[in-house]
Scaffold this motif. Structure first.
Motif, PDB file in Angstrom:
ATOM      1  N   ALA A 169       0.851  -1.187   0.000  1.00  0.00           N
ATOM      2  CA  ALA A 169       0.000   0.000   0.000  1.00  0.00           C
ATOM      3  C   ALA A 169       0.885   1.235   0.000  1.00  0.00           C
ATOM      4  O   ALA A 169       1.893   1.297   0.698  1.00  0.00           O
ATOM      5  N   ALA A 170       0.483   2.203  -0.810  1.00  0.00           N
ATOM      6  CA  ALA A 170       1.211   3.465  -0.886  1.00  0.00           C
ATOM      7  C   ALA A 170       0.216   4.613  -0.917  1.00  0.00           C
ATOM      8  O   ALA A 170      -0.866   4.499  -1.495  1.00  0.00           O
ATOM      9  N   VAL A 171       0.610   5.703  -0.291  1.00  0.00           N
ATOM     10  CA  VAL A 171      -0.176   6.934  -0.302  1.00  0.00           C
ATOM     11  C   VAL A 171       0.535   7.903  -1.243  1.00  0.00           C
ATOM     12  O   VAL A 171       1.741   8.139  -1.106  1.00  0.00           O
ATOM     13  N   LEU A 172      -0.209   8.446  -2.193  1.00  0.00           N
ATOM     14  CA  LEU A 172       0.333   9.378  -3.178  1.00  0.00           C
ATOM     15  C   LEU A 172      -0.403  10.702  -3.014  1.00  0.00           C
ATOM     16  O   LEU A 172      -1.579  10.805  -3.347  1.00  0.00           O
ATOM     17  N   LEU A 176       7.076   6.181  -7.013  1.00  0.00           N
ATOM     18  CA  LEU A 176       6.411   4.982  -6.522  1.00  0.00           C
ATOM     19  C   LEU A 176       7.408   3.820  -6.495  1.00  0.00           C
ATOM     20  O   LEU A 176       7.466   3.079  -5.513  1.00  0.00           O
ATOM     21  N   GLU A 177       8.175   3.688  -7.551  1.00  0.00           N
ATOM     22  CA  GLU A 177       9.152   2.603  -7.621  1.00  0.00           C
ATOM     23  C   GLU A 177      10.179   2.700  -6.490  1.00  0.00           C
ATOM     24  O   GLU A 177      10.645   1.693  -5.983  1.00  0.00           O
ATOM     25  N   ALA A 178      10.489   3.908  -6.059  1.00  0.00           N
ATOM     26  CA  ALA A 178      11.449   4.099  -4.978  1.00  0.00           C
ATOM     27  C   ALA A 178      10.958   3.557  -3.643  1.00  0.00           C
ATOM     28  O   ALA A 178      11.763   3.165  -2.803  1.00  0.00           O
ATOM     29  N   VAL A 179       9.634   3.482  -3.446  1.00  0.00           N
ATOM     30  CA  VAL A 179       9.110   2.970  -2.172  1.00  0.00           C
ATOM     31  C   VAL A 179       8.712   1.495  -2.250  1.00  0.00           C
ATOM     32  O   VAL A 179       8.401   0.893  -1.237  1.00  0.00           O
ATOM     33  N   ARG A 180       8.738   0.934  -3.431  1.00  0.00           N
ATOM     34  CA  ARG A 180       8.349  -0.486  -3.591  1.00  0.00           C
ATOM     35  C   ARG A 180       9.415  -1.419  -3.093  1.00  0.00           C
ATOM     36  O   ARG A 180      10.491  -1.458  -3.174  1.00  0.00           O
TER      37      ARG A 180
END
Length: 183
Positions: free
Chosen positions: A5-8, A179-183
């Motif tokens: 899960a990510a918050v953008l 996004l890729e940086a937090v995956r």
């Protein structure tokens, strides 16, 4: 079950993305509050949720407006704890109104409606508990960021892996690298 899960959060300088835990999330209100905490002013906030390449969801919150939801596969999501929060909300909005359900489900655009049809649309495949198989929700929720409804539906199509789809969605709206940086 493993979830990502990510918050953008939309900002004046682009997108601020952070991975988040869903441990304390029990309701749609909890998800919306999580999004609002990340918001700068009343700018848009998205939450991406993926469950082990089974399904993905995008939740959009704009200020105090009701959340907008898109789920890649309603039936698959309904079988998981966080996905059922979203599918229950979507189906509660139109469970007794099949015209509304048709709007929420990605139906074959070439199929012609039968004028003499009953309240149920037999072309809508459903899984356990009557939850539609396939995309469910507001496919227009990312249109103003550059991803039209058809593009979002295509990314959630059969054979698409949710993790890949979220990456492509992020690219389309201009936050793929963060996004890729937090995956």
């Amino acid at each position: 079950m493993a979830y990502f899960a990510a918050v953008l959060a939309r900002t004046s300088g682009g997108w601020d993305v952070s991975e988040t835990e869903l441990d304390d999330v029990e309701t749609l209100t909890d998800l919306a509050d999580l999004a609002r905490e990340a918001a700068q002013d009343d700018d848009s906030v998205l939450i991406f949720i993926e469950q082990e390449d089974a399904w993905f969801a995008v939740l959009r919150v704009d200020g105090e407006d009701d959340p907008r939801i898109f789920v890649s596969d309603g039936a698959a999501a309904a079988r998981s704890s966080y996905g059922s929060i979203l599918t229950d909300e979507l189906l509660d909005r139109g469970a007794d109104d099949f015209d509304e359900l048709d709007r929420l489900v990605d139906l074959d655009e070439d199929a012609e409606a039968d004028d003499d049809s009953s309240d149920e649309d037999e072309s809508t495949a459903t899984g356990q508990d009557g939850v539609p198989i396939g995309p469910l929700g507001d496919a227009e929720l990312l249109a103003e960021f550059g991803l039209a409804a058809d593009g979002l539906r295509e990314l959630s199509g059969e054979g698409a892996l949710p993790g890949d789809a979220l990456g492509e969605i992020a690219e389309a709206i201009g936050c793929g690298e963060v996004l890729e940086a937090v995956r």
